[in-house]
Design a protein around this motif. Structure first.
Motif, PDB file in Angstrom:
ATOM      1  N   ALA A 112      13.077  61.630  43.949  1.00 55.56           N
ATOM      2  CA  ALA A 112      14.446  62.107  43.678  1.00 55.56           C
ATOM      3  C   ALA A 112      15.452  60.983  43.895  1.00 55.56           C
ATOM      4  O   ALA A 112      16.360  60.766  43.076  1.00 55.56           O
ATOM      5  N   ALA A 113      15.267  60.219  44.981  1.00 54.64           N
ATOM      6  CA  ALA A 113      16.202  59.126  45.282  1.00 54.64           C
ATOM      7  C   ALA A 113      16.119  58.030  44.215  1.00 54.64           C
ATOM      8  O   ALA A 113      17.147  57.534  43.735  1.00 54.64           O
ATOM      9  N   VAL A 114      14.880  57.675  43.850  1.00 52.76           N
ATOM     10  CA  VAL A 114      14.702  56.603  42.845  1.00 52.76           C
ATOM     11  C   VAL A 114      15.283  57.047  41.501  1.00 52.76           C
ATOM     12  O   VAL A 114      15.982  56.291  40.824  1.00 52.76           O
ATOM     13  N   MET A 115      15.019  58.291  41.130  1.00 49.81           N
ATOM     14  CA  MET A 115      15.534  58.799  39.850  1.00 49.81           C
ATOM     15  C   MET A 115      17.070  58.818  39.868  1.00 49.81           C
ATOM     16  O   MET A 115      17.710  58.498  38.874  1.00 49.81           O
ATOM     17  N   CYS A 163       4.673  62.204  40.740  1.00 46.81           N
ATOM     18  CA  CYS A 163       5.949  61.708  41.291  1.00 46.81           C
ATOM     19  C   CYS A 163       5.876  60.211  41.547  1.00 46.81           C
ATOM     20  O   CYS A 163       6.803  59.460  41.212  1.00 46.81           O
ATOM     21  N   LEU A 164       4.749  59.766  42.147  1.00 47.13           N
ATOM     22  CA  LEU A 164       4.597  58.328  42.398  1.00 47.13           C
ATOM     23  C   LEU A 164       4.649  57.550  41.082  1.00 47.13           C
ATOM     24  O   LEU A 164       5.242  56.475  40.998  1.00 47.13           O
ATOM     25  N   GLY A 165       3.983  58.118  40.069  1.00 51.14           N
ATOM     26  CA  GLY A 165       3.998  57.484  38.745  1.00 51.14           C
ATOM     27  C   GLY A 165       5.412  57.394  38.204  1.00 51.14           C
ATOM     28  O   GLY A 165       5.823  56.354  37.666  1.00 51.14           O
ATOM     29  N   ALA A 166       6.179  58.487  38.366  1.00 48.75           N
ATOM     30  CA  ALA A 166       7.562  58.490  37.877  1.00 48.75           C
ATOM     31  C   ALA A 166       8.381  57.406  38.577  1.00 48.75           C
ATOM     32  O   ALA A 166       9.184  56.707  37.939  1.00 48.75           O
ATOM     33  N   CYS A 167       8.157  57.246  39.881  1.00 52.02           N
ATOM     34  CA  CYS A 167       8.849  56.184  40.629  1.00 52.02           C
ATOM     35  C   CYS A 167       8.511  54.824  40.030  1.00 52.02           C
ATOM     36  O   CYS A 167       9.406  54.004  39.783  1.00 52.02           O
ATOM     37  N   ALA A 168       7.200  54.595  39.845  1.00 49.85           N
ATOM     38  CA  ALA A 168       6.770  53.306  39.291  1.00 49.85           C
ATOM     39  C   ALA A 168       7.398  53.100  37.912  1.00 49.85           C
ATOM     40  O   ALA A 168       7.869  52.000  37.588  1.00 49.85           O
ATOM     41  N   LEU A 194      17.525  75.569  34.837  1.00 51.72           N
ATOM     42  CA  LEU A 194      16.125  75.984  34.681  1.00 51.72           C
ATOM     43  C   LEU A 194      15.738  76.072  33.203  1.00 51.72           C
ATOM     44  O   LEU A 194      14.622  75.720  32.820  1.00 51.72           O
ATOM     45  N   ARG A 195      16.710  76.527  32.395  1.00 53.17           N
ATOM     46  CA  ARG A 195      16.432  76.571  30.946  1.00 53.17           C
ATOM     47  C   ARG A 195      16.231  75.150  30.416  1.00 53.17           C
ATOM     48  O   ARG A 195      15.337  74.890  29.626  1.00 53.17           O
ATOM     49  N   ALA A 196      17.067  74.235  30.907  1.00 51.90           N
ATOM     50  CA  ALA A 196      16.947  72.836  30.481  1.00 51.90           C
ATOM     51  C   ALA A 196      15.615  72.252  30.940  1.00 51.90           C
ATOM     52  O   ALA A 196      14.964  71.500  30.216  1.00 51.90           O
ATOM     53  N   LEU A 197      15.229  72.641  32.162  1.00 51.03           N
ATOM     54  CA  LEU A 197      13.942  72.166  32.697  1.00 51.03           C
ATOM     55  C   LEU A 197      12.792  72.604  31.789  1.00 51.03           C
ATOM     56  O   LEU A 197      11.926  71.812  31.422  1.00 51.03           O
ATOM     57  N   ARG A 198      12.853  73.892  31.398  1.00 52.34           N
ATOM     58  CA  ARG A 198      11.778  74.421  30.543  1.00 52.34           C
ATOM     59  C   ARG A 198      11.781  73.719  29.187  1.00 52.34           C
ATOM     60  O   ARG A 198      10.744  73.336  28.657  1.00 52.34           O
ATOM     61  N   ALA A 199      12.971  73.486  28.669  1.00 54.71           N
ATOM     62  CA  ALA A 199      13.072  72.828  27.365  1.00 54.71           C
ATOM     63  C   ALA A 199      12.579  71.385  27.452  1.00 54.71           C
ATOM     64  O   ALA A 199      11.878  70.895  26.556  1.00 54.71           O
ATOM     65  N   SER A 200      12.931  70.727  28.559  1.00 48.81           N
ATOM     66  CA  SER A 200      12.503  69.334  28.743  1.00 48.81           C
ATOM     67  C   SER A 200      10.977  69.256  28.845  1.00 48.81           C
ATOM     68  O   SER A 200      10.350  68.357  28.279  1.00 48.81           O
ATOM     69  N   ALA A 201      10.396  70.219  29.570  1.00 50.07           N
ATOM     70  CA  ALA A 201       8.933  70.243  29.700  1.00 50.07           C
ATOM     71  C   ALA A 201       8.291  70.454  28.332  1.00 50.07           C
ATOM     72  O   ALA A 201       7.304  69.800  27.979  1.00 50.07           O
ATOM     73  N   ARG A 202       8.895  71.360  27.550  1.00 53.03           N
ATOM     74  CA  ARG A 202       8.345  71.625  26.209  1.00 53.03           C
ATOM     75  C   ARG A 202       8.446  70.383  25.336  1.00 53.03           C
ATOM     76  O   ARG A 202       7.520  70.035  24.607  1.00 53.03           O
ATOM     77  N   LEU A 216      16.096  67.754  33.881  1.00 56.36           N
ATOM     78  CA  LEU A 216      15.375  67.219  32.720  1.00 56.36           C
ATOM     79  C   LEU A 216      14.178  66.376  33.164  1.00 56.36           C
ATOM     80  O   LEU A 216      13.083  66.469  32.601  1.00 56.36           O
ATOM     81  N   VAL A 217      14.424  65.554  34.198  1.00 62.37           N
ATOM     82  CA  VAL A 217      13.329  64.720  34.717  1.00 62.37           C
ATOM     83  C   VAL A 217      12.231  65.620  35.286  1.00 62.37           C
ATOM     84  O   VAL A 217      11.039  65.406  35.030  1.00 62.37           O
ATOM     85  N   ALA A 218      12.640  66.647  36.028  1.00 58.40           N
ATOM     86  CA  ALA A 218      11.648  67.565  36.614  1.00 58.40           C
ATOM     87  C   ALA A 218      10.831  68.238  35.512  1.00 58.40           C
ATOM     88  O   ALA A 218       9.610  68.398  35.647  1.00 58.40           O
TER      89      ALA A 218
END
Lengths: 368, 376
Positions: free
Chosen positions: A358-361, A266-271, A5-13, A216-218
């Protein structure tokens, strides 16, 4: 999990920081958010009130009554009084769709029970436009006969509307365009968040991180969602304050956007993960938005367009998104499905998009 | 000259090896083309249920009028109960009822044609209202539209009817252009715009992103030769995509200009491509990053397309917007193309070409200034 979760927050930042340094890109995304609204407005303006020359050679009460009926003929004409010469010139230049001449003896002939011939010149360049016009003139004629109580008129139409008020074409279109705006804006930002990692080859760093790459992706997608929500707020503000179309159910409006934006991110991330290049992303989402717009009930309830188009419409979440957002703004149920069913469908789409992403990532970002 | 050709050849080779760039340029026009196809299906007829509750001859006459109007209705003749279900399920947009006692009401002059309408938006609702009004007019004035106006000394013939009004319609042309053809041709212009703008822009941004601008700075090339070469490269890239599209549409009969109009049509396409490529060169030099260039290119092409009258008709727009569209170069391209293809004369095409050329040269000059600065 706490590290994740800390990594998620850092990745978002970090992603927000990236976007802060790409001010032109963010500005263009905001421009894109209103582009779709502007474009559908331009399209909507062509749907009614055909520019028509009115050559009025009689100004008596009966002539005025007929002009009134032309003006009220179901938003068919934008009458422009002018001379015959001006009308001829403007028709030749494609500035008018038709000209209608009210002849000099109009009132006296009709008063004496004679039938008057109404010259109508049509620039029949486009079968759709002049088809409407050919129906609109008889429509004005029936109303003219009815209001003047001419003998011999035995039949009149009686209309019952399902909704107690008419809704203009642009207010209807502009609301459904919001769903497409979410699709384009969130899709592009979601895709760019991923393609950037491939193009700068920083995807390897994501894979080597001491937490699961998914966090990180999230985080990146969360940041893209936040910026998309801001762009959507801008677009909704324009619809409410610029176009004067206020939502009847503001909470439902927020809910619809809250469901749509993460799903389209999410759709954009897949593309993005599939394409790995930023270049085609904007074109792809804009190009997809156009047919989706038409085939999702954006112009009218999609069921009216027949079984095939209706079935195709269900192949994207935009169909349910438009249904929910039209209800939120206008209180309309524009699909055979109920509001609850549409919300459920939208939730199912969101879940499916999240799982597919999630599967594509996992395959394209984490494993390779 | 050889320097110009070398730069153009290089740029064309780069473009040919950039499938993503080509994809970015062609997807929006393809999307627009699909939109036109789907729209063609949805703007034509409206689904309507007809309930006939009176078996009399007058009721049959009205029902025949409605059933024969296949241009307006996709008709379901059914019972009241089923019609209500169809309306509830949105299978139909309206239910028309020829009520019991219709013939007796006609005899007393007070018959009604009852209809219940799903008036969610005025676009399709008005289509249905107009169609029903026309049916009603046909009932009391079946001869509506059959009068002949007197012309050139010949006497006319006015067939009397209960409404005391008849229509003498003059069509400006022998046949209507179908909605699909009318809207497909602007899509061709969007293809020219999109490939020209994105082609020129992406070549410019690529130089900056890959650092090849450094080599160009050191090459023994005059600034004008470089700009001309880049423009030519973008034009050739545009032609590589547009020429097959025009050939295909010509074979399919969609592009079918009147005799003698081919040069004007090709001139309009060429001038639009020139303008689009010049704009692309300017965008590429100004923005420098492919991410922003691609998004800006799509946005610019969309505004140019819609404000220029592609997919809209300028005459329908409010006056202020009509004035704004005078400043949009593509308006002259779309006007010129429609004039060359749909009208019998070439009225205004020369002006359209001149204005379009002027815009192209102006954009090119700006491109020379910006690009020249980045090369030096």
């Amino acid at each position: 999990v706490a590290d994740g979760l800390r990594a998620l927050r850092a990745s978002a930042r970090a992603e927000l920081e990236q976007l802060r340094h790409s001010r032109v890109l963010v500005a263009l995304v905001f421009v894109e958010a209103i582009t779709f609204l502007v474009l559908v407005s331009l399209f909507g303006l062509t749907g009614s009130r055909a520019p028509t020359a009115l050559i009025q050679l009689d100004h008596g009460p009966l002539a005025r009554s007929f002009v009134e009926q032309l003006e009220q003929a179901h938003h068919s004409f934008s009458l422009r009084p002018m001379s015959a010469a001006q009308a001829k010139q403007q028709l030749a230049q494609g500035k008018l769709v038709a000209s209608i001449t009210i002849p000099r003896n109009f009132g006296s002939a009709i008063s004496s029970g004679r039938t008057v011939l109404l010259p109508v010149t049509v620039d029949n360049v486009n079968a759709d436009l002049d088809g409407d016009l050919r129906e609109a003139v008889p429509s004005a004629i029936t109303r003219f006969g009815e209001v003047n109580h001419f003998p011999g008129i035995r039949l009149r139409p009686v209309e019952h509307d399902l909704i107690d008020h008419d809704t203009g074409y642009i207010p209807y279109l502009i609301v459904s365009a919001l769903a497409l705006t979410a699709f384009v804006v969130a899709g592009i930002l979601g895709a760019v968040a991923i393609t950037r990692e491939f193009e700068r080859r920083t995807v390897t760093q994501l894979r080597l991180a001491p937490v699961h790459t998914g966090y990180l992706v999230a985080g990146k997608l969360l940041a893209a969602t936040v910026v998309s929500v801001l762009a959507m707020a801008f677009a909704v503000g324009l619809v409410v304050f610029g176009y004067g179309v206020a939502p009847r159910h503001p909470a439902a409006t927020l809910g619809a956007i809250a469901l749509c934006v993460p799903m389209f991110t999410c759709l954009g991330a897949c593309a993005g993960a599939l394409l790995r290049h930023t270049l085609p992303v904007a074109g792809l989402f804009f190009g997809l938005a156009l047919p989706l717009y038409i085939d999702s009930g954006a112009l009218e309830p999609l069921r009216f367009d027949g079984d095939k188009i209706w079935a195709i419409g269900h192949s994207s979440p935009v169909y349910s998104a438009i249904a929910v957002i039209e209800w939120a703004f206008h209180g309309f149920v524009v699909t055979p499905e109920s509001l609850g069913q549409n919300v459920l469908q939208l939730c199912a789409w969101s879940l499916a998009c999240a799982l597919v992403t999630a599967a594509v990532m996992q395959r394209r970002v984490v494993q390779r | 000259m050889s320097a110009v050709l070398t730069v153009a050849r290089l740029d064309l080779a780069v473009w040919r090896r950039s499938p993503w760039a080509i994809l970015a340029a062609v997807i929006p026009p393809i999307g627009m083309f699909v939109l036109v196809k789907v729209l063609t299906l949805s703007v034509t007829v409206q689904p309507v249920a007809l309930v006939i509750q009176d078996p009399g001859p007058q009721a049959q006459v009205v029902s025949h009028f409605i059933e024969n109007d296949t241009d307006s209705y996709q008709l379901f003749v059914t019972s009241m109960k089923r019609a209500q279900q169809l309306l509830d399920k949105q299978r139909v947009a309206a239910v028309i009822v020829i009520p019991k006692g219709f013939d007796a009401a006609v005899a007393s002059g007070h018959a009604v044609l009852d209809y219940t309408l799903n008036n969610t938006d005025i676009d399709f609702a008005d289509d249905i209202r107009r169609s029903i009004d026309r049916t009603v007019a046909e009932f009391d004035a079946p001869q509506l539209g059959s009068s002949v106006e007197g012309r050139a000394g010949a006497r006319g013939l006015v067939v009397p009817n209960a409404y005391r009004l008849d229509i003498a319609e003059h069509d400006l042309r022998t046949t209507d252009v179908s909605f699909e053809t009318y809207q497909t041709l602007p899509v061709l212009l969007l293809l020219v715009l999109s490939t020209g703008v994105l082609g020129g822009a992406l070549l410019g941004s690529r130089d900056h992103e890959r650092g090849t601008i450094v080599f160009l700075r050191q090459a023994p090339l005059a600034r004008t030769a470089f700009v001309a070469g880049r423009l030519l490269g973008a034009l050739l890239a545009t032609a590589a995509i547009t020429v097959p599209a025009v050939a295909y549409l010509t074979v399919k009969g969609v592009v079918h200009p009147p005799p003698g109009h081919w040069p004007a049509f090709l001139g309009v396409l060429g001038a639009t491509a020139f303008f689009a490529a010049a704009l692309g060169v300017l965008l590429g030099a100004a923005l420098r990053r492919s991410t922003t260039v691609a998004l800006a290119g799509v946005i610019v092409a969309s505004y140019l397309f819609f404000l220029g009258g592609g997919f809209t008709t300028i005459a329908f727009l409010p006056r202020w917007l009509q004035h704004v569209s005078r400043l949009v170069p593509t308006r002259y391209g779309i006007d010129g193309m429609r004039q060359a293809l749909f009208y019998t004369d070439l009225h205004g095409v020369q002006t359209d070409l001149l204005v379009l050329g002027g815009f192209a040269l102006g954009t090119l000059a700006a491109g020379v200034a910006v690009l020249g600065r980045s090369v030096r």
